[in-house]
Design an enzyme around this catalytic site. Structure first.
Site, PDB file in Angstrom:
ATOM      1  CG  ASN A 171      -0.885  -7.183  -0.040  1.00  0.00           C
ATOM      2  OD1 ASN A 171      -2.111  -8.519  -0.354  1.00  0.00           O
ATOM      3  ND2 ASN A 171      -1.260  -6.579   0.859  1.00  0.00           N
ATOM      4  CD  GLU A 172      -4.531  -4.735  -0.195  1.00  0.00           C
ATOM      5  OE1 GLU A 172      -4.463  -4.079   0.651  1.00  0.00           O
ATOM      6  OE2 GLU A 172      -5.765  -6.017   0.205  1.00  0.00           O
ATOM      7  CG  ASN A 173       2.606  -3.072  -4.329  1.00  0.00           C
ATOM      8  OD1 ASN A 173       2.898  -4.146  -4.793  1.00  0.00           O
ATOM      9  ND2 ASN A 173       3.284  -1.973  -3.556  1.00  0.00           N
ATOM     10  NE  ARG A 185      -4.139  -1.791   2.133  1.00  0.00           N
ATOM     11  CZ  ARG A 185      -5.291  -2.084   3.120  1.00  0.00           C
ATOM     12  NH1 ARG A 185      -5.500  -1.413   3.866  1.00  0.00           N
ATOM     13  NH2 ARG A 185      -6.035  -2.348   3.046  1.00  0.00           N
ATOM     14  NE  ARG A 230      -5.750 -10.126  -2.094  1.00  0.00           N
ATOM     15  CZ  ARG A 230      -6.367  -8.830  -2.358  1.00  0.00           C
ATOM     16  NH1 ARG A 230      -4.780  -7.550  -2.119  1.00  0.00           N
ATOM     17  NH2 ARG A 230      -7.177  -8.805  -2.046  1.00  0.00           N
TER      18      ARG A 230
END
Length: 819
Positions: free
Chosen positions: A424-426, A388, A463
Site C-alpha cells: 500500500n502506497e509503496n 509506505r 493500491r
C-alpha cells in the site's frame, strides 16, 4: 433466501464464533499482570517478592486479555503514543490430558516482537504483529516441573512471562510513517492448547466449480504437527454439506511426515457460496496415532469468481458490483484489543449497511473477522503491512515474505478471500536515505510470484504505486475526488481514465473526513475555491492541513453535511458505471493515527461512517439507502440540534431511503410525496424545500417499499438572525445515567446567542471524585476537541461523588460547573 435479513446475518455471525478444533483449547483471558516498560531480565518477573521489599517494584497492573498498551495514549492529545516493551505474566495450572501430548500457547496476534518465557527459559520468539503463531512449551514445562521451586514457591503452577515490544525499527514493516498506529501488546486472543503427540497443524482446501455449475471438486490436504515424528498416523477427512450431511470421506495411513497428499472430493449440484447466500461446507480432519485422536473442523465454501479484462467483476458467473469499505482493528478505549463481541457488532453493522466487499487495511487481521466475512457474505481483499517508507534490507524483505506466506497459509480456506494485497502506497519514501523505484519493482515482482506460487486461485493487488501497477493482477489508483484534489463531480471521468490504463481496475479508498456532530447550511461553499481538471489523486502534502493548493481536506468545513453530499454523488455515479468492478470507501470506522495530531479530534482519522465507538454518522445512512435490502428511511440531521437561517427562508430537508417513495411532514403538515430516483442528486430525489418556524420543529417521513411502510422523525430548533464572534462559554449537564454524567459546552456571543458556526478548540479538565471519560478518539470522548456548531460534549464517570468540570478555550473566559 436473501442474506439481507438481519436475523439470518446474526445467526451466521454466531456460527462464525464456534471453536475451530476438537483439541482442548481455552482462552487465557484472566489473571494477567502487566508492566509498561522493560525489565532487567525475566528473573524480575518471577523472583520471590516479599511485601515491602525492594523486589516488589516496579508495580504491575492487573489486566485481562486481549490487551493493548496503547489503549488510551494513542489518542492522548498531549503525548506521543508509547512505543517500547511491555511485560505480561501469569501462572498456569498445566494439566495436559494426553499421554506424551503437546502443550501449546497459540497467539492470534501480538505486537510487534514477542518473547515467551517459562520460568526463566526463553521458549519462543516471534516478529510481526498480525499473523498467528504458537509457542510449544511442552519441554520447558516438564523441565520446570522437575525443579523444586515448582512446588515450593509456585504451588504447582507454571509461571509464564511474555515480553511484547512495538519499538520503532526501520527494518520491520509496517513503517511508522503509515497512517495508523503500530500497536503493542497481546491484543488478540491467546489460547492454551492441549494436543496429542500428533495433531493437525492446518489444512489446505482448493475448490473448483465446473463450467456448467453442475459439479465441483474440493481438493483437501492436511498438514500435521508431529514434532516427535510418530509413525503409522491415520488421517481421515470428511466433507459435509451446509446441512451437515456427509458428501464424501477419505482415510489414509502415513509414515512419519508433515502432510498428506491432496484428497479430491466430487460434489454434485454444489451449493455455491455468494454474498447473498454464504453457504458453507465443513471439512473434518482427524489424525490418530498411538490410540489418540485430534480433530480439526473448518468451514469452507465453493464459488467461482473473476475480473473481466477491461470490465466488471463476476461471482459464480454473474456480474457483482463490489460495494465495499475498509477496516482497521481499532476501537475506543481498547485500541487494537477488540473483543469477539465488538468484532461481531462491527461486521453486522457493515452487512446491515449493504457491504458485500471489504479491504482489510493494511495487515492480516483476526481469524474472527475472516470467519465473519465467510458467514455473512463479505468478499475480502487482505494484505501484508508493506506500507509506505520505501524498501529496507534483507531483514525487512524476509519479514515481508514471511508475513505474506503466513497470511496466505492461515487464511487460505476462507471462501470470502479473493485478493491478496502485496502493498500500500509503496511510492511513499522516507524511511531510508535512498528510494529506488527499480528495487521496489523487483521486490514487488518477487512477492507477486510468491503469492501465485502459494495460491493459484486468488488475484494479487496493490493500491497507489503507479510504477508497479503492471506487476499485479488488480490495481487500485489514488482517486480522492472532492477531498484531496478536485471536485467530487469529476469522480466518474477520473475513474474511467484510470480504468483505461490497466486490465483490472478496482477503486480502493475514496471519501473524506467528517467531524461527527458538525453540520452546515451551505456545505459545498468551499468547492468554489477548488481547481478542477487536474485529476483527483492524492499528492505529496495533500493530507496535511497546512499549505499547498486549495483543497476540501484543508479548506472545507469537515461537516457531515459535505461528506454526505460527496458520498451521495459517488454512489449514484457508481450505479451508472457498467464497466466498474467496484469500490471500497475509506474507512468504515474512525481510527487512530500518529500522523494527524491537528485533526478536530486529535490523532484520529475521521473518514469513518461510524465513530470509533460505533456511533453512526449521517453518511452511514447514505450508503444504506443505496446498498441495503431491508426497507429503511432516515431524515438527515439527527445529531444537528439547531439549524439556522432567515425567517421564512426555505430550507432543504433530505431523506436517505431505499424505498420507492416517501412523504414528508413538517410540524404536522404534509409537503407531498417524492419518488426515489438514484440519478436525482442529492438524496435520490427525496428532498423537500420547506419553511421552518422559529424555535422547535418536528419533521416526520413515511416511506413505502411495496407493502412495507417505514418511518423516521426528529425534532430540532431553528434559529433566525445572526450572531457575533464567541464571547463566553456555558457548561451544563444534559443527562446522567448509571453513574455517567453527560455535559455540554456551548459558545455564545455577547448577546447570548449560540455561535452556530463556531469551530474553536476547547479543553476539558476535571477535579473531584469523578473521572473524565476522555482519550476515546470520539467527538464526545476527547479532552481536547474542536466544537461542532458551537457546542461540544464530554462524559464523566461520577463515582458517586462530586466534581467540578472546567473548559478552556483560547481568548475566552474559563467556564466551570459543579455536579
Amino acid at each position: 433466501m436473501r442474506r439481507g435479513n438481519y436475523c439470518v446475518a446474526v445467526l451466521c455471525a454466531l456460527l462464525a464464533g464456534l471453536p475451530a478444533t476438537a483439541q482442548q483449547q481455552v482462552r487465557l483471558n484472566e489473571a494477567w499482570e502487566f508492566l509498561k516498560g522493560d525489565l532487567g531480565g525475566v528473573w524480575e518477573a518471577v523472583r520471590p517478592v516479599g511485601k515491602g521489599n525492594p523486589e516488589s517494584v516496579p508495580l504491575w497492573d492487573s489486566v485481562t486479555l486481549p490487551h493493548c498498551f496503547n489503549a488510551t495514549d494513542a489518542v492522548d492529545p498531549d503525548v506521543n503514543y508509547y512505543q517500547g516493551p511491555g511485560w505480561y505474566r501469569t501462572q498456569l495450572n498445566i494439566q495436559n490430558p494426553y499421554k506424551n501430548g503437546r502443550t501449546l500457547l497459540h497467539f492470534e496476534g501480538s505486537g510487534q516482537k514477542t518473547e515467551v518465557y517459562v520460568y526463566t527459559t526463553l521458549v519462543a520468539t516471534h516478529i510481526g504483529g498480525y499473523d498467528e503463531w504458537q509457542a510449544d512449551i511442552t519441554e520447558a514445562v516438564a523441565a520446570f516441573e522437575a525443579n523444586p521451586v515448582y512446588r515450593k514457591l509456585f504451588k504447582g503452577k507454571v509461571p509464564v512471562s511474555i515480553r511484547a515490544d512495538n519499538s520503532r525499527d526501520l527494518q520491520l514493516i509496517p513503517s511508522n510513517l503509515s497512517d495508523f498506529n503500530v500497536y503493542g501488546g497481546i491484543y488478540r486472543y491467546l489460547n492454551l492448547v492441549y494436543a496429542p503427540a500428533v495433531s493437525v497443524s492446518h489444512t489446505r482446501v482448493n475448490t473448483q466449480v465446473a463450467a456448467d455449475g453442475k459439479t465441483a471438486t474440493v481438493a483437501a490436504q492436511a498438514f500435521l504437527y508431529n514434532p516427535q515424528k510418530q509413525s503409522a498416523v491415520a488421517v481421515t477427512m470428511v466433507l459435509k454439506n451446509p446441512h451437515g450431511a456427509v458428501v464424501q470421506q477419505s482415510a489414509v495411513t502415513l509414515l512419519p511426515g508433515d502432510s498428506t497428499q491432496a484428497v479430491t472430493f466430487t460434489v454434485k449440484k454444489p451449493q455455491l457460496w455468494s454474498t447473498d447466500e454464504p453457504v458453507l461446507y465443513t471439512l473434518e480432519t482427524s489424525v490418530t496415532a498411538d490410540g489418540q485422536t485430534a480433530t480439526l473442523t473448518e468451514k469452507t465454501g465453493i464459488r467461482s469468481f473473476g475480473f473481466a479484462k477491461k470490465g466488471p467483476f463476476f461471482l459464480n458467473g454473474k456480474r457483482l458490483l463490489l460495494r465495499g469499505t475498509h477496516r482497521h482493528e481499532d476501537h475506543a478505549g481498547v485500541a487494537a484489543a477488540m473483543t469477539e463481541s465488538m468484532m461481531r457488532e462491527e461486521m453486522i453493522l457493515m452487512k446491515e449497511m449493504g457491504v458485500n466487499f471489504i479491504r482489510l487495511g493494511h495487515y492480516q487481521q483476526s481469524r474472527i473477522i475472516l470467519n465473519l466475512c465467510d458467514s455473512l457474505g463479505i468478499l475480502v481483499w487482505e494484505e501484508i503491512p508493506w506500507c509506505r517508507g520505501g524498501l529496507g534490507g534483507d531483514v525487512y524483505k524476509a519479514q515481508a515474505r514471511r508475513m505474506l506466506t503466513n497470511m496466505i497459509t492461515q487464511h487460505f480456506n476462507h471462501p470470502s478471500v479473493i485478493i491478496w494485497g502485496l502493498g500500500n502506497e509503496n511510492d511513499w519514501p522516507g524511511d531510508f536515505p535512498e528510494f529506488d523505484k527499480e528495487q521496489i519493482r523487483a521486490f514487488m515482482k518477487e512477492l507477486n510470484t510468491l503469492s501465485h506460487q502459494l495460491d493459484t486461485s486468488r488475484r494479487t493487488a496493490i493500491r497507489r504505486c503507479d510504477f508497479c501497477k503492471d506487476i499485479v493482477d488488480v490495481y487500485a489508483p489514488s482517486i480522492w475526488a472532492g477531498w484531496y484534489r478536485g471536485n467530487y463531480t469529476e469522480y466518474k471521468q477520473v475513474s474511467e481514465e484510470e480504468f483505461n490504463k490497466v486490465d483490472h481496475f478496482l477503486h480502493a479508498e475514496w471519501g473524506g473526513d467528517s467531524h461527527a456532530g458538525r453540520h452546515s447550511e451551505n456545505p459545498d461553499k468551499a468547492l468554489q475555491l477548488i481547481k478542477t481538471g487536474g485529476g483527483a489523486d492524492e499528492r505529496a502534502g495533500d493530507a496535511s492541513l497546512f499549505g499547498g493548493a486549495a483543497r476540501i481536506s484543508k479548506d472545507g468545513d469537515w461537516s457531515e453535511s459535505y461528506i454526505c453530499n460527496l458520498m451521495d454523488w459517488h454512489l449514484k455515479e457508481q450505479e451508472a458505471m457498467p464497466w466498474l468492478t467496484g469500490t471500497a470507501q475509506w474507512v468504515f470506522k474512525d481510527f487512530s493515527t500518529p500522523v494527524r495530531p491537528d485533526n478536530p479530534v486529535p490523532y484520529m482519522n475521521q473518514k469513518g461512517l461510524v465513530e470509533r465507538d460505533f456511533t453512526k454518522k449521517e453518511a452511514y445512512y447514505v450508503f444504506q439507502s443505496y446498498w441495503s435490502i431491508t426497507p429503511m428511511a432516515h431524515i438527515y440531521g439527527h445529531s444537528w440540534p439547531t439549524r439556522w437561517g432567515n425567517a421564512g427562508e426555505l430550507k432543504m430537508i433530505k431523506v436517505y431511503a431505499n424505498c420507492e417513495k416517501a412523504e414528508l411532514f413538517v410540524n404536522g403538515k404534509s409537503y407531498g410525496q417524492r419518488q426515489r430516483n438514484s440519478a436525482d442528486f442529492p438524496a435520490a430525489g427525496l428532498r423537500w424545500n420547506v419553511p421552518l418556524q422559529e424555535g422547535e420543529n418536528w419533521v416526520q417521513v413515511v416511506a413505502y417499499s411495496g407493502k412495507t411502510k417505514v418511518e423516521d422523525s426528529l425534532r430540532f430548533q431553528y434559529q433566525t438572525g445572526t450572531w457575533a464572534k464567541p464571547d463566553n462559554m456555558h457548561l451544563h449537564k444534559i443527562a446522567e445515567r448509571e453513574g455517567v454524567a453527560t455535559l455540554e459546552v456551548t459558545l455564545k456571543d455577547a448577546s447570548g446567542k449560540i455561535c452556530l458556526d463556531a469551530a474553536n478548540w476547547v479543553r476539558f479538565s476535571l477535579a473531584g471524585e469523578g473521572k473524565l471519560i476522555d482519550n476515546q478518539g470520539t467527538s464526545s470522548g476527547s479532552g481536547l476537541v474542536q466544537v461542532y456548531n458551537g457546542r461540544a460534549v464530554i462524559k464523566v464517570q461520577t463515582n458517586g461523588g462530586k466534581s467540578t468540570l472546567a473548559v478552556t478555550s483560547k481568548g475566552l473566559p474559563t467556564a466551570f460547573i459543579q455536579f
